[in-house]
Design an enzyme around this catalytic site. Structure first.
Site, PDB file in Angstrom:
ATOM      1  N   ILE A  13       0.918  -1.163  -0.054  1.00  0.00           N
ATOM      2  CA  ILE A  13       0.054  -0.156  -0.115  1.00  0.00           C
ATOM      3  C   ILE A  13       0.873   1.239   0.087  1.00  0.00           C
ATOM      4  O   ILE A  13       0.783   2.286  -0.809  1.00  0.00           O
ATOM      5  CB  ILE A  13      -1.150  -0.148   1.126  1.00  0.00           C
ATOM      6  CG1 ILE A  13      -1.881  -1.109   0.991  1.00  0.00           C
ATOM      7  CG2 ILE A  13      -1.689   1.487   1.447  1.00  0.00           C
ATOM      8  CD1 ILE A  13      -2.932  -1.376   2.049  1.00  0.00           C
ATOM      9  N   TYR A 169      -6.911  -4.669  17.133  1.00  0.00           N
ATOM     10  CA  TYR A 169      -6.459  -4.081  15.830  1.00  0.00           C
ATOM     11  C   TYR A 169      -7.682  -2.875  15.669  1.00  0.00           C
ATOM     12  O   TYR A 169      -7.584  -2.017  15.227  1.00  0.00           O
ATOM     13  CB  TYR A 169      -6.553  -5.255  14.772  1.00  0.00           C
ATOM     14  CG  TYR A 169      -6.255  -4.502  13.293  1.00  0.00           C
ATOM     15  CD1 TYR A 169      -4.868  -4.198  12.861  1.00  0.00           C
ATOM     16  CD2 TYR A 169      -7.271  -4.572  12.500  1.00  0.00           C
ATOM     17  CE1 TYR A 169      -4.594  -3.921  11.790  1.00  0.00           C
ATOM     18  CE2 TYR A 169      -6.912  -4.410  11.176  1.00  0.00           C
ATOM     19  CZ  TYR A 169      -5.826  -4.117  10.766  1.00  0.00           C
ATOM     20  OH  TYR A 169      -5.542  -3.852   9.518  1.00  0.00           O
ATOM     21  N   LYS A 173      -7.368   1.044  15.007  1.00  0.00           N
ATOM     22  CA  LYS A 173      -7.598   1.654  13.839  1.00  0.00           C
ATOM     23  C   LYS A 173      -8.709   2.713  14.029  1.00  0.00           C
ATOM     24  O   LYS A 173      -8.663   3.739  13.349  1.00  0.00           O
ATOM     25  CB  LYS A 173      -7.992   0.507  12.909  1.00  0.00           C
ATOM     26  CG  LYS A 173      -7.073  -0.294  12.529  1.00  0.00           C
ATOM     27  CD  LYS A 173      -5.867   0.394  11.814  1.00  0.00           C
ATOM     28  CE  LYS A 173      -4.812  -0.524  11.367  1.00  0.00           C
ATOM     29  NZ  LYS A 173      -3.671   0.159  10.597  1.00  0.00           N
TER      30      LYS A 173
HETATM   31  N1  NAD Z   1      -3.861  -5.264   3.492  1.00  0.00           N
HETATM   32  C1  NAD Z   1      -5.103  -5.076   3.634  1.00  0.00           C
HETATM   33  O1  NAD Z   1      -5.851  -5.715   3.403  1.00  0.00           O
HETATM   34  C2  NAD Z   1      -5.239  -3.744   4.725  1.00  0.00           C
HETATM   35  C3  NAD Z   1      -6.686  -3.575   5.033  1.00  0.00           C
HETATM   36  C4  NAD Z   1      -6.787  -2.296   5.830  1.00  0.00           C
HETATM   37  C5  NAD Z   1      -5.593  -1.905   6.435  1.00  0.00           C
HETATM   38  N2  NAD Z   1      -4.541  -2.289   6.248  1.00  0.00           N
HETATM   39  C6  NAD Z   1      -3.414  -1.553   6.925  1.00  0.00           C
HETATM   40  O2  NAD Z   1      -2.520  -1.084   5.943  1.00  0.00           O
HETATM   41  C7  NAD Z   1      -1.356  -0.778   6.345  1.00  0.00           C
HETATM   42  C8  NAD Z   1      -0.260  -1.381   5.384  1.00  0.00           C
HETATM   43  O3  NAD Z   1      -0.444  -2.877   5.346  1.00  0.00           O
HETATM   44  P1  NAD Z   1      -0.221  -3.677   4.045  1.00  0.00           P
HETATM   45  O4  NAD Z   1      -1.348  -4.440   3.724  1.00  0.00           O
HETATM   46  O5  NAD Z   1       0.409  -2.851   3.075  1.00  0.00           O
HETATM   47  O6  NAD Z   1       1.031  -4.551   4.484  1.00  0.00           O
HETATM   48  P2  NAD Z   1       2.451  -5.225   4.280  1.00  0.00           P
HETATM   49  O7  NAD Z   1       2.701  -6.190   4.834  1.00  0.00           O
HETATM   50  O8  NAD Z   1       2.580  -5.180   2.622  1.00  0.00           O
HETATM   51  O9  NAD Z   1       3.342  -3.901   4.679  1.00  0.00           O
HETATM   52  C9  NAD Z   1       3.438  -3.538   6.104  1.00  0.00           C
HETATM   53  C10 NAD Z   1       4.814  -3.166   6.408  1.00  0.00           C
HETATM   54  O10 NAD Z   1       4.854  -2.456   7.650  1.00  0.00           O
HETATM   55  C11 NAD Z   1       6.140  -3.121   8.535  1.00  0.00           C
HETATM   56  N3  NAD Z   1       5.947  -3.067   9.694  1.00  0.00           N
HETATM   57  C12 NAD Z   1       5.420  -3.668  10.924  1.00  0.00           C
HETATM   58  N4  NAD Z   1       5.706  -3.296  11.939  1.00  0.00           N
HETATM   59  C13 NAD Z   1       6.445  -2.346  11.876  1.00  0.00           C
HETATM   60  C14 NAD Z   1       7.126  -1.349  12.631  1.00  0.00           C
HETATM   61  N5  NAD Z   1       6.582  -1.381  14.189  1.00  0.00           N
HETATM   62  N6  NAD Z   1       7.612  -0.132  12.501  1.00  0.00           N
HETATM   63  C15 NAD Z   1       8.040  -0.147  11.031  1.00  0.00           C
HETATM   64  N7  NAD Z   1       7.464  -1.076  10.004  1.00  0.00           N
HETATM   65  C16 NAD Z   1       6.587  -1.911  10.521  1.00  0.00           C
HETATM   66  C17 NAD Z   1       6.348  -4.387   8.032  1.00  0.00           C
HETATM   67  O11 NAD Z   1       7.726  -4.747   7.949  1.00  0.00           O
HETATM   68  C18 NAD Z   1       5.946  -4.367   6.646  1.00  0.00           C
HETATM   69  O12 NAD Z   1       6.903  -3.972   5.565  1.00  0.00           O
HETATM   70  C19 NAD Z   1      -1.410  -1.389   7.977  1.00  0.00           C
HETATM   71  O13 NAD Z   1      -1.373  -0.435   8.659  1.00  0.00           O
HETATM   72  C20 NAD Z   1      -2.479  -2.258   7.784  1.00  0.00           C
HETATM   73  O14 NAD Z   1      -3.178  -2.404   9.231  1.00  0.00           O
HETATM   74  C21 NAD Z   1      -4.378  -3.378   5.254  1.00  0.00           C
END
Ligand code: NAD
Length: 276
Positions: A13, A169, A173
Site C-alpha cells: 500500500i 486492531y 484503527k
Molecule cells: N492489506 C489489507 O487488507 C489492509 C486493510 C486495511 C488496512 N491495512 C493497513 O495498511 C497498512 C499497510 O499494510 P499492507 O497491507 O501494505 O501490509 P504489508 O505487510 O505489505 O506492509 C506492512 C509493512 O509494515 C512494516 N512494519 C510492521 N511493523 C512495523 C513497525 N513497528 N515499524 C515499522 N514498520 C513496521 C512491515 O515490516 C511491512 O513491511 C497497515 O497499517 C494495515 O493495518 C491493510
C-alpha cells in the site's frame, strides 16, 4: 536540497501511494524489517525514484525522531505516508496496540511538529475499525486527545478490556481516525493537512497472512459477499491517496476515507450482517 517524503511501512500500500506522489522528491522509507525496505527501495529506484531505505520501528519515539532527522538531511519534510502496521494474525495484543495505535499517534504528533507549510500526510487505518460498534463521545475523545505517552494506560485499552487481537486492531484503527481529527488542527496551523484511509481487504502480504490465519474463512466470505465481490488492490487505495495528497484535495483534512468495496455497508445492512 529536495522536498522530502517520509514513508513508513515498506509494503504494497505504501509503495502504491509513493509511486503516485514521489516523483522528483527524496523519499525516505522506514521499516522495522530493513530487508523489506531495501527490496522496495530497489524496485522504486529502478523505476526512477530517489529512495533511501532506513531501519526504524514506528512503536519507538526515538526511532521516529531518527527517521525525521534522516529526512531533514535532505531538505524540508513536505509529506508523510504511514503504511506501517501489523495485522491481528501477525502479532499479539500488546504489539498491535504499541505499533498500530501508539506508534501511529506518536508519528502523527512528531511529524506534525516538523511538517512544512502546506505539507500533507496520510495514514492507513482500516475498515475493521468501522465494523466495531460506536464507542461513545467520551471514549472517542480520550482516543483523540489523550497525550501519546498516556494512551496505552487508558481504561478502555487495558489488557483485561481487550478481548483478542482483532479487538486490539479495531481499537487501534478507530484511534487512528480520531487521532487524525485531533492532529489536523495542529497540522492546520501550518496549512498542512492530514487524513486517514480505511481500506477493506487489499491483497498484500499482510492480507495474505490473514487469509491463511484463524480468520481466513471470515475474510474470504467478506470479500465474496461485499458489493464489489472481490478484494481490492493497493493501486485502488493509491487512487484515493492521490486525491487526498494532491492540490485537488486541498479542502480535505482531518477525515477518514473508507474504501472497502462496500463491505461495511453489507456488514450493517446486507448479507454480511452477523446473526443476532
Ligand atoms: N492489506 C489489507 O487488507 C489492509 C486493510 C486495511 C488496512 N491495512 C493497513 O495498511 C497498512 C499497510 O499494510 P499492507 O497491507 O501494505 O501490509 P504489508 O505487510 O505489505 O506492509 C506492512 C509493512 O509494515 C512494516 N512494519 C510492521 N511493523 C512495523 C513497525 N513497528 N515499524 C515499522 N514498520 C513496521 C512491515 O515490516 C511491512 O513491511 C497497515 O497499517 C494495515 O493495518 C491493510
Amino acid at each position: 536540497m529536495k522536498e522530502v517524503i517520509l514513508w513508513t511501512g515498506a509494503g504494497q500500500i505504501g509503495m502504491a501511494i509513493a509511486r503516485r506522489i514521489g516523483f522528483g522528491k527524496k523519499i525516505i522509507i522506514g521499516d522495522k524489517n530493513l530487508d523489506n525496505a531495501k527490496v522496495i527501495a530497489k524496485i522504486m529506484k529502478e523505476a526512477g525514484f530517489d529512495v533511501v531505505p532506513v531501519e526504524m520501528d514506528i512503536s519507538s519515539r526515538e526511532s521516529i525522531l531518527n527517521l525525521i532527522a534522516e529526512g531533514q538531511k535532505y531538505g524540508e519534510i513536505t509529506a508523510l505516508i504511514n503504511a506501517a502496521g501489523v495485522s491481528p494474525s501477525q502479532a499479539p495484543i500488546e504489539t498491535i496496540l504499541k505499533v498500530d495505535l501508539y506508534g501511529t499517534a506518536v508519528l502523527l504528533e512528531e511529524v506534525g511538529k516538523v511538517i512544512a507549510h502546506g505539507g500533507v500526510g496520510v495514514t492507513i487505518s482500516s475498515q475493521s475499525g468501522h465494523r466495531m460498534p460506536q464507542l461513545g463521545v467520551e471514549i472517542d475523545e480520550q482516543l483523540a486527545t489523550t497525550p501519546t505517552e498516556e494512551l496505552l494506560s487508558l481504561e478502555v485499552l487495558r489488557p483485561e478490556n481487550i478481548k483478542d487481537t482483532l479487538h486490539a486492531y479495531q481499537m487501534a484503527k478507530r484511534c487512528n481516525v480520531k487521532r487524525v481529527m485531533f492532529e489536523s488542527i495542529r497540522w492546520g496551523e501550518k496549512n498542512a493537512r492530514i487524513n486517514s484511509i480505511s481500506p477493506g481487504i487489499i491483497v498484500t502480504p499482510l492480507a495474505i497472512d490473514e487469509f491463511n490465519g484463524p480468520r481466513g474463512e471470515f475474510y474470504k466470505n467478506m470479500f465474496a459477499k461485499c458489493p464489489a465481490g472481490r478484494p481490492g488492490t493497493a493501486d485502488e487505495v493509491a487512487n484515493v491517496a492521490e486525491l487526498l495528497m494532491m492540490p485537488e484535495g486541498a479542502f480535505i483534512t482531518g477525515t477518514d476515507f473508507l474504501i472497502d468495496g462496500g463491505a461495511t455497508a453489507s456488514y450493517f445492512y446486507g448479507p454480511l450482517k452477523p446473526a443476532e
